[in-house]
Scaffold this active site. Sequence first.
Site, PDB file in Angstrom:
ATOM      1  N   ILE A   1       0.714  -1.196   0.161  1.00 38.70           N
ATOM      2  CA  ILE A   1       0.047  -0.050   0.041  1.00 38.70           C
ATOM      3  C   ILE A   1       0.854   1.259   0.056  1.00 38.70           C
ATOM      4  O   ILE A   1       0.385   2.451   0.120  1.00 38.70           O
ATOM      5  CB  ILE A   1      -1.014  -0.045   1.125  1.00 38.70           C
ATOM      6  CG1 ILE A   1      -0.158  -0.190   2.537  1.00 38.70           C
ATOM      7  CG2 ILE A   1      -2.193  -0.994   1.206  1.00 38.70           C
ATOM      8  CD1 ILE A   1      -1.158   0.056   3.696  1.00 38.70           C
TER       9      ILE A   1
ATOM     10  N   ASP B   1      10.546  14.985   7.128  1.00 35.15           N
ATOM     11  CA  ASP B   1       9.741  14.722   5.527  1.00 35.15           C
ATOM     12  C   ASP B   1       8.249  14.821   5.948  1.00 35.15           C
ATOM     13  O   ASP B   1       7.551  14.084   5.409  1.00 35.15           O
ATOM     14  CB  ASP B   1      10.113  13.430   5.374  1.00 35.15           C
ATOM     15  CG  ASP B   1      10.006  12.918   3.981  1.00 35.15           C
ATOM     16  OD1 ASP B   1      10.086  13.880   3.316  1.00 35.15           O
ATOM     17  OD2 ASP B   1       9.659  11.683   3.666  1.00 35.15           O
TER      18      ASP B   1
END
Length: 604
Positions: A288, A409
């Site tokens: 996923i 991030d």
Amino acid sequence: MADTKGDTPMSSMFCRRNPSRLIIQGLLLFSLLRLNYASTDPDVEGEALVDLLVALNDSNHQITDWNYHFVSPCFSWSHITCRNGNVISLSLGSAGFSGSLSPSITKLKYLASLDLQNNNIAGVLPDYLANMTHLQNLNLANNNFNGPIPAAWGQLAGLKHLDLSDNNLTGEVPALFFSIPMFNFSRTGLNCGFRLDKPCVSTSPHRASVKNSKVGVVASTASCGGFILLSIGAFFAYRCFYMHRLKDSMFVDVAGEDECKLCFGQIRRFSLREIQLATDNFNETNIIGQGGFGKVYKGILSDASKVAVKRLTDYNSPGGEAAFLREVQLISVAVHRNLLRLIGFCTTTSERILVYPFMQNLSVAHRLRDLKPGERSLDWATRKQIAFGAAHGLEYLHEHCNPKIIHRDLKAANILLDDDFEAVLGDFGLAKLVDTKVTHITTQVRGTMGHIAPEYLSTGKSSEKTDVFGYGITLLELVTGQRAIDFSRLEEEEDVLLLDHIKKLQRENRLEDVVDKNLTSYDEKEVENIVQVALLCTQGSPEDRPTMAEVVNLLHGEGLADRWAEWMQLEEVRDQEVSLLCHKFVWGEESSHDQEAIQLSKAR
């Protein structure tokens, strides 16, 4: 140089067209060059990967972003992991390849992990792989390779995982390959098993000696450093763990996986067998997501609960190990409604795995750009809710964790959505613990291009303000639905960087062109406020950016008008300074008028 007095040099026209973007685009160019030169032969690696892809015959077009005319592989190419500007891992399993393995792969001098399982790659096993001395993981299972195992592969002294199962191989397995910690030669036609009195799949003699032995289990647990401690009402339980021998699996138990390196309260340690069963042995159809350190699989535990399993591909390297330890440590101390909760983890000598709750609504990036038929798009109210939730999560990491935590991030792809579409910050693999006495740290640059603050790109120094910058870009993603970097905008003669694109539209008062076309209704004033907060967060100087605590207040409108007026004034000064620099660059000298303007801008 112009041929006539009336001509205007091209550089002058560019400066006048959009002077403020010179700084950021210059930093972007600098960062590209900086990362490229960190590698011995960066251009060679990009060309080698393209040659490799051509030879593999990607007829299903699974990989569309490998193009060395754009950027370095380590910036944005999928299925690649890098360190210090060098490619160290390729994850190319189940991609439908039907070609052969190109000798160009040997140009990836620092490659440590190569995964090509579950394809239709043909040809003999190439002896030139013996030149890849950094190789630790080689998975060629379930392909159409033929012939013997090259004797030259004996030079791969660092090999820890070799899987050649389900290929059309012949001959004998060289004896030295049975000393590799993890190997699998089953269903290949190779001579092993009864004929050589050697197993086709690696086994663990230590596990066999204690199987079904209560004494063995107790001894194994004790060697881990302590017995399992359980008491009613205890809030934290520190445990050391053991694992049973794995059966009927290509990933087998190995000696040493009971070494107790991590013991955390309220976080479950899973056996590798449990993880394999949950993910159907890491079936590629269950993937996923994919990040810098590994793939994420959807899984179902024995109690029927759905989980997301993050398997680190760079498990044998210092970077992969550090990322695992860091993520487990971070998640054990950071608990907040807008942070992803860690359920448990799994460690062996060859695996580093993290287990999270499965987020049914996936990520913000998915909902903005990759919707499938029948899936709900994000309306304005939900996007605003996500903006507030992400801000609260970051504020908690910066202000309420001791030591504070920098995510490093932040982007739409790393913001997950729970059942109520509440923002949940995920992927702490790039996060960094920061001592409260240190204002910044110096480390190798990690993150996603377009979301990385300019000072982090140019100096390698990150701080809470680098997260603020990433948050600002994420706000722009929420408003526009666009990516932080989009080369397709070049076709429309627009800025590649989303930040520059929005600044241009904002200067031209084109609010209607800023908003995502998928938004059928929205509050114009709220959109304007969100864009203003985003631009305050993405200022070039970290000192000018607000803290996340201030961002939360700005989102509520507190002090936004004053901060925005200051920003407008600063932007005007910056534009003047850049224009003067451009003028000096084009004409080679400063006029008295220029000197006066410079003094005025400094005075302001």
